[in-house]
Scaffold this active site. Structure first.
Site, PDB file in Angstrom:
ATOM      1  N   HIS A 153       0.837  -1.208   0.000  1.00 14.10           N
ATOM      2  CA  HIS A 153       0.000   0.000   0.000  1.00 14.10           C
ATOM      3  C   HIS A 153       0.867   1.251   0.000  1.00 14.10           C
ATOM      4  CE1 HIS A 153      -3.246  -2.756   1.153  1.00 14.10           C
ATOM      5  NE2 HIS A 153      -4.084  -1.797   0.813  1.00 14.10           N
ATOM      6  N   LYS A 157      -0.785   4.915   4.682  1.00 14.45           N
ATOM      7  CA  LYS A 157      -1.753   4.021   5.322  1.00 14.45           C
ATOM      8  C   LYS A 157      -1.386   3.849   6.791  1.00 14.45           C
ATOM      9  CE  LYS A 157      -3.942  -0.506   4.776  1.00 14.45           C
ATOM     10  NZ  LYS A 157      -5.263   0.040   5.100  1.00 14.45           N
TER      11      LYS A 157
END
Ligand code: NAD
Length: 265
Positions: A153, A157
Site C-alpha cells: 500500500h 496508510k
C-alpha cells in the site's frame, strides 16, 4: 433516492465517494463531514461547481440537518467507532470502508444492529477484483494449505496488516484451519522478518509511495507455486462496490461483513 452522507469527505477515498454518489441516479448526496472542514461546498472539492451541500465538522449536527439514510465512512481507525455509534443512534445505516476495526468492534456493531434494528455494512475491500482474489484464495487453500500474503500500500496508510489481508487470511483459515508453516525451528535474526502470524499464515506489509492497494497471495505446493494477485491502480476501483453497498444496506438483515455477501444477490 437514497439519501447519503459521506464522512471523511476531504480524504483520498472520501473525495472519490463524493463523486461516485453524485454521479449515481439512485443516490442523493445530502451531507458531508470532515474534522478538517472549513465548510467548503462539496462541488468545489470534486470540481463540479456549487451544489449547496457543504462539508460540516460535527457529524451529529449534519445528521440533524440533512436526515441521511446511509453514512459512508472512510476516516481513521481511531475515530470510526464513534462515528458508527452516532450514526446508528440516529437510525442511519453505516457503510464502513475504514479499516483497522477489531473483532470486539465488529461484535459491538453486530449487537447494535440487533438492538437498534439499523443495518450496517463493513467491507475491508470494496473492489470487485479484490473480492474475486479473496474468493479464489479461499478456494485454492483447499488444495494448497501452505500460503503467505504480501500486501502493498501507499506509505500514508495507518494500519498494518491491511483489512484485506486479514480478511483473506480469515477466509483461508475457514478452509484449512490452523497450520504451522515453515520450519518449526526457524529463527528471526531481525524481529518481524517472517511477517505477522494469523493462524500460521505469514502476512507481510509493504508501505511505499507509488502504490495504491495491491495484494499477492502465494500458495506453495510440491514443485509448484500459485500466485493470485490483485492491483487497485486507482481509488475509482472501490466505487462500484461503495455504490452497490449504499443500495443494499437499507434492505439487509443486520450486519453485512464483506462485500462478497451482497455481490451475487
Ligand atoms: P485519508 O487520510 O486521505 O482521509 C481520511 C479523512 O478522514 C481525512 O480527510 C480526515 O480529516 C478525516 N477524518 C479524520 N477523523 C475524522 C472524524 N472524526 N470525522 C470525520 N472525518 C474525519 O485516508 P484515506 O486514504 O481516504 O483512507 C481512509 C480509510 O479508508 C483508511 O482506514 C483506509 O485504510 C480505508 N480504505 C478502505 C478501502 C476499502 O475498500 N474498504 C479502500 C481504501 C482505503
Amino acid at each position: 433516492m437514497i439519501k447519503v452522507l459521506v464522512c471523511g469527505a476531504y480524504g483520498k477515498m472520501g473525495r472519490e465517494v463524493l463523486k461516485a454518489i453524485h454521479n449515481d441516479t439512485q443516490l442523493s448526496l445530502v451531507g458531508a463531514v470532515d474534522v478538517k472542514s472549513d465548510f467548503t461546498d462539496v462541488g468545489d472539492l470534486i470540481g463540479i461547481g456549487k451544489t449547496g451541500v457543504t462539508v460540516g465538522n460535527d457529524l451529529q449536527a449534519v445528521i440533524n440537518e440533512t436526515k441521511p439514510q446511509v453514512m459512508v465512512d472512510f476516516t481513521r481507525p481511531e475515530v470510526v467507532m464513534n462515528n458508527i455509534r452516532i450514526a446508528m443512534k440516529n437510525g442511519v445505516c453505516p457503510i464502513i470502508g475504514t479499516t483497522g476495526l477489531s473483532d470486539k468492534d465488529r461484535e459491538e456493531i453486530n449487537t447494535s444492529c440487533i438492538e437498534t434494528k439499523v443495518n450496517a455494512l463493513i467491507a475491508p475491500n470494496f473492489s470487485i477484483g479484490a473480492i474475486l482474489m479473496m474468493n479464489l484464495a479461499q478456494d485454492a487453500a483447499k488444495y494448497f494449505p501452505n500460503v503467505e500474503i504480501i500486501e502493498l500500500h501507499h506509505d500514508q496508510k495507518l494500519d498494518a496488516p491491511s483489512g484485506t489481508a486479514l480478511h483473506t487470511a480469515e477466509l483461508i483459515v475457514k478452509n484449512r484451519g490452523y497450520l504451522q508453516q515453515g520450519h518449526p525451528d526457524e529463527v528471526e535474526k531481525l524481529p518481524g522478518a517472517r511477517g505477522a502470524d494469523y493462524s500460521g499464515i505469514r502476512i507481510h506489509s509493504v508501505r511505499l509511495p507509488g502504490y495504491v492497494a495491491h495484494q499477492e497471495v502465494i500458495f506453495g505446493g510440491l514443485g509448484q507455486t500459485l500466485t493470485i494477485r490483485h492491483d487497485s491502480i486507482s481509488r475509482e476501483s472501490f466505487m462500484p462496490g461503495v455504490v452497490l453497498a449504499c443500495k443494499h444496506v437499507l434492505t439487509a438483515n443486520g450486519l453485512i461483513y464483506g462485500l462478497e455477501e451482497i455481490l451475487n444477490k
